[in-house]
Scaffold this active site. Sequence first.
Site, PDB file in Angstrom:
ATOM      1  N   THR A  49       3.136   3.140 -10.459  1.00 28.17           N
ATOM      2  CA  THR A  49       2.486   4.408 -10.125  1.00 28.17           C
ATOM      3  C   THR A  49       3.492   5.452  -9.647  1.00 28.17           C
ATOM      4  O   THR A  49       3.155   6.625  -9.515  1.00 28.17           O
ATOM      5  CB  THR A  49       1.410   4.195  -9.047  1.00 28.17           C
ATOM      6  OG1 THR A  49       2.000   3.499  -7.931  1.00 28.17           O
ATOM      7  CG2 THR A  49       0.273   3.340  -9.600  1.00 28.17           C
ATOM      8  N   LYS A  79      -8.875   3.693  -0.303  1.00 28.65           N
ATOM      9  CA  LYS A  79      -9.368   5.054  -0.069  1.00 28.65           C
ATOM     10  C   LYS A  79     -10.635   5.290  -0.887  1.00 28.65           C
ATOM     11  O   LYS A  79     -10.846   4.673  -1.925  1.00 28.65           O
ATOM     12  CB  LYS A  79      -8.296   6.071  -0.452  1.00 28.65           C
ATOM     13  CG  LYS A  79      -6.989   5.902   0.302  1.00 28.65           C
ATOM     14  CD  LYS A  79      -5.937   6.876  -0.202  1.00 28.65           C
ATOM     15  CE  LYS A  79      -4.599   6.660   0.498  1.00 28.65           C
ATOM     16  NZ  LYS A  79      -3.547   7.559  -0.022  1.00 28.65           N
ATOM     17  N   HIS A 112       9.127   1.121  -2.914  1.00 24.74           N
ATOM     18  CA  HIS A 112       9.531   1.359  -1.537  1.00 24.74           C
ATOM     19  C   HIS A 112       9.543   0.011  -0.818  1.00 24.74           C
ATOM     20  O   HIS A 112       9.178  -1.022  -1.397  1.00 24.74           O
ATOM     21  CB  HIS A 112       8.611   2.368  -0.845  1.00 24.74           C
ATOM     22  CG  HIS A 112       7.142   2.037  -0.908  1.00 24.74           C
ATOM     23  ND1 HIS A 112       6.578   1.012  -0.166  1.00 24.74           N
ATOM     24  CD2 HIS A 112       6.135   2.581  -1.627  1.00 24.74           C
ATOM     25  CE1 HIS A 112       5.278   0.952  -0.418  1.00 24.74           C
ATOM     26  NE2 HIS A 112       4.981   1.886  -1.307  1.00 24.74           N
ATOM     27  N   ASP A 157      -3.931  -7.963   0.043  1.00 25.46           N
ATOM     28  CA  ASP A 157      -4.930  -7.119  -0.611  1.00 25.46           C
ATOM     29  C   ASP A 157      -5.171  -7.522  -2.064  1.00 25.46           C
ATOM     30  O   ASP A 157      -6.095  -7.005  -2.707  1.00 25.46           O
ATOM     31  CB  ASP A 157      -4.490  -5.654  -0.543  1.00 25.46           C
ATOM     32  CG  ASP A 157      -3.161  -5.397  -1.228  1.00 25.46           C
ATOM     33  OD1 ASP A 157      -2.347  -6.343  -1.309  1.00 25.46           O
ATOM     34  OD2 ASP A 157      -2.924  -4.265  -1.686  1.00 25.46           O
ATOM     35  N   LYS A 160       2.659   2.343  10.777  1.00 28.57           N
ATOM     36  CA  LYS A 160       2.765   1.756   9.445  1.00 28.57           C
ATOM     37  C   LYS A 160       4.194   1.365   9.132  1.00 28.57           C
ATOM     38  O   LYS A 160       5.129   2.148   9.307  1.00 28.57           O
ATOM     39  CB  LYS A 160       2.248   2.734   8.396  1.00 28.57           C
ATOM     40  CG  LYS A 160       2.078   2.112   7.012  1.00 28.57           C
ATOM     41  CD  LYS A 160       1.343   3.046   6.080  1.00 28.57           C
ATOM     42  CE  LYS A 160       1.115   2.372   4.716  1.00 28.57           C
ATOM     43  NZ  LYS A 160       0.387   3.270   3.788  1.00 28.57           N
ATOM     44  N   LYS A 214       7.439   3.488   6.891  1.00 25.34           N
ATOM     45  CA  LYS A 214       7.321   4.939   6.965  1.00 25.34           C
ATOM     46  C   LYS A 214       8.252   5.486   8.046  1.00 25.34           C
ATOM     47  O   LYS A 214       8.401   4.898   9.107  1.00 25.34           O
ATOM     48  CB  LYS A 214       5.880   5.346   7.306  1.00 25.34           C
ATOM     49  CG  LYS A 214       4.876   5.067   6.189  1.00 25.34           C
ATOM     50  CD  LYS A 214       4.959   6.131   5.117  1.00 25.34           C
ATOM     51  CE  LYS A 214       3.827   5.969   4.095  1.00 25.34           C
ATOM     52  NZ  LYS A 214       3.852   7.020   3.067  1.00 25.34           N
ATOM     53  N   THR A 215       8.859   6.617   7.767  1.00 25.74           N
ATOM     54  CA  THR A 215       9.661   7.331   8.753  1.00 25.74           C
ATOM     55  C   THR A 215       9.110   8.750   8.852  1.00 25.74           C
ATOM     56  O   THR A 215       8.153   9.108   8.155  1.00 25.74           O
ATOM     57  CB  THR A 215      11.141   7.381   8.348  1.00 25.74           C
ATOM     58  OG1 THR A 215      11.264   8.166   7.140  1.00 25.74           O
ATOM     59  CG2 THR A 215      11.681   5.987   8.074  1.00 25.74           C
ATOM     60  N   GLN A 268      -6.157  -7.604 -14.555  1.00 23.68           N
ATOM     61  CA  GLN A 268      -5.139  -8.389 -13.857  1.00 23.68           C
ATOM     62  C   GLN A 268      -5.392  -9.877 -14.070  1.00 23.68           C
ATOM     63  O   GLN A 268      -4.441 -10.664 -14.180  1.00 23.68           O
ATOM     64  CB  GLN A 268      -5.130  -8.062 -12.360  1.00 23.68           C
ATOM     65  CG  GLN A 268      -3.948  -8.719 -11.646  1.00 23.68           C
ATOM     66  CD  GLN A 268      -3.678  -8.140 -10.277  1.00 23.68           C
ATOM     67  OE1 GLN A 268      -3.757  -6.932 -10.084  1.00 23.68           O
ATOM     68  NE2 GLN A 268      -3.364  -8.993  -9.326  1.00 23.68           N
ATOM     69  N   ARG A 325      -7.949   6.895  -8.313  1.00 26.06           N
ATOM     70  CA  ARG A 325      -6.540   7.223  -8.520  1.00 26.06           C
ATOM     71  C   ARG A 325      -6.414   8.235  -9.656  1.00 26.06           C
ATOM     72  O   ARG A 325      -7.176   8.208 -10.620  1.00 26.06           O
ATOM     73  CB  ARG A 325      -5.747   5.956  -8.865  1.00 26.06           C
ATOM     74  CG  ARG A 325      -5.628   4.957  -7.715  1.00 26.06           C
ATOM     75  CD  ARG A 325      -4.707   3.833  -8.095  1.00 26.06           C
ATOM     76  NE  ARG A 325      -4.644   2.787  -7.087  1.00 26.06           N
ATOM     77  CZ  ARG A 325      -3.818   2.791  -6.047  1.00 26.06           C
ATOM     78  NH1 ARG A 325      -2.993   3.807  -5.892  1.00 26.06           N
ATOM     79  NH2 ARG A 325      -3.820   1.796  -5.182  1.00 26.06           N
ATOM     80  N   HIS A 373       6.933  -2.778  -0.914  1.00 28.09           N
ATOM     81  CA  HIS A 373       6.785  -3.665  -2.077  1.00 28.09           C
ATOM     82  C   HIS A 373       7.672  -4.905  -1.989  1.00 28.09           C
ATOM     83  O   HIS A 373       7.552  -5.821  -2.810  1.00 28.09           O
ATOM     84  CB  HIS A 373       7.167  -2.914  -3.363  1.00 28.09           C
ATOM     85  CG  HIS A 373       6.253  -1.790  -3.727  1.00 28.09           C
ATOM     86  ND1 HIS A 373       6.688  -0.481  -3.827  1.00 28.09           N
ATOM     87  CD2 HIS A 373       4.924  -1.765  -3.994  1.00 28.09           C
ATOM     88  CE1 HIS A 373       5.668   0.291  -4.167  1.00 28.09           C
ATOM     89  NE2 HIS A 373       4.589  -0.459  -4.264  1.00 28.09           N
TER      90      HIS A 373
END
Length: 420
Positions: A40, A82, A45, A193, A230, A233-234, A172, A86, A48
């Site tokens: 996607t 969410k 990142h 998930d 999280k 994340k920065t 899948q 998508r 993963h």
Amino acid sequence: MDLLKDLEWRGITYQQTDADGLKDVLNNESISIYCGIDPTADSMHIGHLLPFLTLRRFQNKGHRPLVLVGGATGLIGDPSGKNEERKLQTLEAIQHNVDSIKIQLKSIFDFEGENGAILVNNYDWIGSMDVVTFLRDFGKHVGVNYMLAKDTIASRLESGISFTEFTYTILQALDFNHLYDHYNCKLQIGGSDQWGNITTGLELIRRTHEEETKAFGFTIPLVTKADGSKFGKTESGAVWLDPKKTSPYEFYQFWINAADVDVIKYLKYFTFLTHEEIEALAQSVETEPHLRKAQKALAEEMTKLIHGEEALDQAIRITQALFSGEIKSLSASEILEGFKDVPSFEQPKGDAIGLIDLLVNAKISPSKRQAREDIGNGAIYINGERVTDLQHVLNEKDMIEGQFTIIRRGKKKYFRIQYV
């Protein structure tokens, strides 16, 4: 140590469909194991990483990794947590993302030898499939009630879910079934998930094979930070594996800034250090936390794994230069990495300018009076060296490779002057 026991010690084991059966298979034969990612974006990142590093642990024990990049499922989109669909991407965009991610996966896996990893793309077997074949050969085996019980689908029923995303779990499952048939793939690994999609795959394998099947599912826990924020994340966003999005220096800094309460968990999750090495580092956190040995080991192991020895050496060099104030030891490219996010100011190259004027023009000091006070008080540093001369005019000696000057005001406020 036994592989499954090692995973349990590291805290990586979350769910298994048949722990005893999997243990028996792993102890008696070499199998293929798969983990996948939908392209996607054009980079992975660090969120993963854990599933793929877990897959690498299986490779280290003699099993073959099948690394799946979802060229087909990426066109559909996994139902997210969410309450929204998508955004669909073009085939060209997805193919670009596939090509980019493949490069990054090669830093994680060994693609040579008897159990060398194999990259697979599910577009190869799904892309040309017609809808009748999909419905007759696969859709027929997965009940609607079964799908409605899946968390990823059930959570979207109230807000709405399209038929496209509703059928994602079958696609899948089709992947697992295909890899089972063609690559002796008996285990799928995924994040927590992915449990619903994994078990759908096992159900499809069971229903499409007459003989007794031996396939398994294994999930790993969601990576969390002790403070509840999280992971990955920065302030500037996600920590990417692509060095153009997150430089090796920034990547190194993310890991070296891990909190004491998190660092040992991260060492267990993400590195291939031995139990003894990790336990020694855990002891160091308890008895000499100021040395930050565990954080340094974590940052070095992760940066070396993803970006290589040379990038690690550069990240360490930038870190040490910033800590010591030896800015002049850095190259122009290293200046760009180390001072990527500091305020910058463009100064015409060749124009002589006094330090006081530069401080005001670049908004380092709010006024000439304050600039004089800052210089006189010894609060201004050029490339790490204190300057107290009110008449100082910047010259070539103040430029790094003729491109940059780094000015520091006080202890921590850095500014990058770029010559144009």
